[in-house]
Design an enzyme around this catalytic site. Sequence first.
Site, PDB file in Angstrom:
ATOM      1  NE  ARG A   1      -4.134   1.752   2.326  1.00 12.41           N
ATOM      2  CZ  ARG A   1      -4.359   2.712   3.221  1.00 12.41           C
ATOM      3  NH1 ARG A   1      -3.503   2.896   4.223  1.00 12.41           N
ATOM      4  NH2 ARG A   1      -5.419   3.482   3.132  1.00 12.41           N
TER       5      ARG A   1
ATOM      6  CB  ILE B   1      -5.708   5.421  -0.841  1.00  5.87           C
ATOM      7  CG1 ILE B   1      -5.537   3.893  -0.879  1.00  5.87           C
ATOM      8  CG2 ILE B   1      -4.972   6.015   0.336  1.00  5.87           C
ATOM      9  CD1 ILE B   1      -4.074   3.463  -1.029  1.00  5.87           C
ATOM     10  CB  SER B   2     -10.947   3.102   0.569  1.00 10.30           C
ATOM     11  OG  SER B   2     -11.710   3.796  -0.377  1.00 10.30           O
ATOM     12  CD  GLN B   3     -11.383   2.133   7.982  1.00 10.70           C
ATOM     13  OE1 GLN B   3     -12.375   2.782   7.690  1.00 10.70           O
ATOM     14  NE2 GLN B   3     -11.281   1.449   9.103  1.00 10.70           N
TER      15      GLN B   3
END
Length: 218
Positions: A42, A68-70
């Site tokens: 990530r 950028i999503s959890q």
Amino acid sequence: MNRVPVRFDGISARALERLLENLRHEGIRDERVLEAMRRVPRHHFVEEGLQPRAYDDIALPIGFQQTISQPYVVARMLELLLAGREAGRTLEVGVGCGYQTALLAQLSPEVYGIERIRALFELARENLRPFRLAHVRLKHGDGMLGLPEVAPFDSIVVAAAAPVVPPALIEQLAEGGRLVMPVGDAAQTLRVVDRVSSGIVIAEHDPVRFVPLLNGVG
């Protein structure tokens, strides 16, 4: 997909393992999803100043009022998408920085991604280049419209919220196909849409908070 060529250093590898353990503790059970997250770094998808926080379970900014999503939310959406099935041909609406695209590439033999913001489309393409994903194709376009020219899709995942599921996306689901996306305005929940022989079945799941799904391109 083969092991990705982007490497983890010792610090990020340990941080990732802690994150995966936390995701298991929070209820993520699909080992296919967890293994995909183990393979995809990530930190590669966020700017350098945010990399120390890449394996915290939080959303991070990627510019253009997008995030950028959890990790938990990403994992949950993928788990819902895969529950009891394989991904098959997959459409991702809202590619962003390309992180979820790289995860989908671990899970699907054919991934199509669409992004409405030109600069993010270019960012995702650059981020994904080192992974050499021959089975991933990206397009700059209006996600509300999907990709009718390559439909139908076995799986569709949407990384932005709309008041209702866009009809064009439902139309592009193959029989036996599944769509996962956040639905709602102030209050949003994950919805799972399955196309079965008798029609469309919709189930409501976790509360979430996503940026809005907009039409047009930018």
